[in-house]
Write a protein that holds these residues in place. Sequence first.
Motif, short mmCIF file in Angstrom:
data_model
loop_
_atom_site.label_atom_id
_atom_site.label_comp_id
_atom_site.label_asym_id
_atom_site.label_seq_id
_atom_site.Cartn_x
_atom_site.Cartn_y
_atom_site.Cartn_z
N CYS A 16 -30.70 -13.28 1.35
CA CYS A 16 -30.82 -11.70 0.58
C CYS A 16 -31.99 -11.86 -0.49
O CYS A 16 -32.92 -11.27 -0.56
CB CYS A 16 -29.54 -11.07 0.14
SG CYS A 16 -28.50 -10.83 1.51
N ALA A 17 -31.57 -13.01 -1.40
CA ALA A 17 -32.65 -13.29 -2.50
C ALA A 17 -33.99 -13.52 -1.97
O ALA A 17 -35.22 -13.03 -2.46
CB ALA A 17 -32.27 -14.32 -3.50
N GLY A 20 -35.69 -10.42 -0.64
CA GLY A 20 -35.95 -9.77 -1.85
C GLY A 20 -37.42 -10.23 -2.60
O GLY A 20 -38.40 -9.58 -2.81
N GLU A 21 -37.72 -11.72 -2.39
CA GLU A 21 -38.82 -12.17 -2.84
C GLU A 21 -40.04 -11.65 -2.19
O GLU A 21 -41.15 -11.53 -2.56
CB GLU A 21 -38.77 -13.82 -3.02
CG GLU A 21 -37.81 -13.99 -4.22
CD GLU A 21 -37.38 -15.57 -4.19
OE1 GLU A 21 -38.12 -16.31 -3.53
OE2 GLU A 21 -36.44 -16.02 -5.07
N TRP A 35 -32.42 -5.86 -1.62
CA TRP A 35 -32.01 -7.49 -1.46
C TRP A 35 -31.45 -8.11 -2.48
O TRP A 35 -30.28 -8.66 -2.35
CB TRP A 35 -33.36 -7.96 -0.57
CG TRP A 35 -33.54 -7.72 0.81
CD1 TRP A 35 -34.82 -6.97 1.12
CD2 TRP A 35 -32.88 -7.81 1.95
NE1 TRP A 35 -34.57 -6.67 2.57
CE2 TRP A 35 -33.26 -7.22 2.95
CE3 TRP A 35 -31.42 -8.30 2.03
CZ2 TRP A 35 -32.88 -7.08 4.26
CZ3 TRP A 35 -30.89 -8.46 3.25
CH2 TRP A 35 -31.60 -7.64 4.40
N PHE A 36 -32.26 -7.87 -3.68
CA PHE A 36 -31.48 -8.44 -4.85
C PHE A 36 -30.08 -8.05 -5.23
O PHE A 36 -29.14 -8.90 -5.63
CB PHE A 36 -32.47 -8.58 -6.15
CG PHE A 36 -33.74 -9.38 -5.88
CD1 PHE A 36 -33.53 -10.67 -5.57
CD2 PHE A 36 -34.96 -8.75 -6.03
CE1 PHE A 36 -34.93 -11.50 -5.46
CE2 PHE A 36 -36.05 -9.82 -5.82
CZ PHE A 36 -35.98 -10.91 -5.33
N ALA A 39 -27.84 -9.83 -2.71
CA ALA A 39 -27.63 -11.24 -3.45
C ALA A 39 -26.45 -11.22 -4.43
O ALA A 39 -25.70 -11.95 -4.39
CB ALA A 39 -29.16 -11.67 -3.65
N ASN A 46 -25.27 -15.54 -10.70
CA ASN A 46 -26.41 -16.05 -10.60
C ASN A 46 -27.53 -15.43 -11.47
O ASN A 46 -27.92 -14.10 -10.91
CB ASN A 46 -26.93 -15.81 -9.08
CG ASN A 46 -28.01 -16.90 -8.73
OD1 ASN A 46 -29.23 -16.21 -9.46
ND2 ASN A 46 -28.20 -17.70 -7.85
N GLN A 48 -30.59 -16.01 -11.90
CA GLN A 48 -31.90 -15.77 -11.21
C GLN A 48 -31.83 -14.47 -10.53
O GLN A 48 -33.00 -13.71 -10.67
CB GLN A 48 -32.40 -16.88 -10.49
CG GLN A 48 -33.78 -17.12 -10.00
CD GLN A 48 -34.77 -16.82 -11.01
OE1 GLN A 48 -34.87 -17.78 -11.96
NE2 GLN A 48 -35.75 -15.80 -10.96
N PHE A 49 -30.84 -14.10 -9.76
CA PHE A 49 -30.84 -12.87 -9.23
C PHE A 49 -30.88 -11.81 -9.91
O PHE A 49 -31.59 -10.76 -9.72
CB PHE A 49 -29.70 -12.75 -8.15
CG PHE A 49 -29.42 -13.95 -7.04
CD1 PHE A 49 -30.56 -14.65 -6.70
CD2 PHE A 49 -28.26 -14.06 -6.58
CE1 PHE A 49 -30.30 -15.70 -5.76
CE2 PHE A 49 -28.19 -15.04 -5.55
CZ PHE A 49 -29.00 -15.73 -5.12
N ASP A 52 -34.55 -11.32 -11.14
CA ASP A 52 -35.54 -10.94 -10.09
C ASP A 52 -35.17 -9.38 -10.01
O ASP A 52 -36.17 -8.84 -9.77
CB ASP A 52 -35.09 -11.65 -8.95
CG ASP A 52 -35.38 -13.00 -8.73
OD1 ASP A 52 -36.37 -13.64 -9.72
OD2 ASP A 52 -34.97 -13.77 -7.80
#
Length: 132
Positions: A16-17, A20-21, A35-36, A39, A46, A48-49, A52
Motif C-alpha cells: 500500500c505504501a 502511495g509512493e 494508499w498511505f 498502509a 510506522n 515513515q508511513f 508520507d
Amino acid sequence: KAEDLLKTLPEDAGNCAMRGEISEGKGDFATACEWFMKAIAQDQKNAQFRSDLGRNLAVRGNIRGAIEQFNKATRMAPSNGGYWFNLAVALNSDGRAEEAIERARKALELEPANERYKKLVQELTGLQDLSR
C-alpha cells in the motif's frame, strides 16, 4: 505493464505504501493519501508511513492534517531529523512561527551538517550566525 502487476499484489502495508509512493510520483496526491492511509491502518506504528501521508496532505492543502501526521512521526522516531523538518515547515505554513523554529532547531540539532535544515532555521529566525 507495471500497473497491472501492482494490482495483483496483496494490499499489505508495504505494498500500500509503495502504491502511495507511485501515486505521489504521478502527482495524484489524493490517491497517494488513500494508499498511505491503508498502509497506516495495517501498521499504525510506522513513522515513515505517517510522514508520507503528512507530506501528501500538505501538498493538498490540509496543513493541520499534515501537522498531526508529522507530530506522530516525530513521536515514533524522535531521532529522525527529516520528520522534525517536515513538521517545522508545516507549522510555519500554519502561522505557528515559534513552534516552527523549535522544530527546525531540533532537526538541525539531530543533523547539524544538513544544509536544508540550516537554511530553514536561518529563514525562520532571521539569523545568519546560528551559534547564537
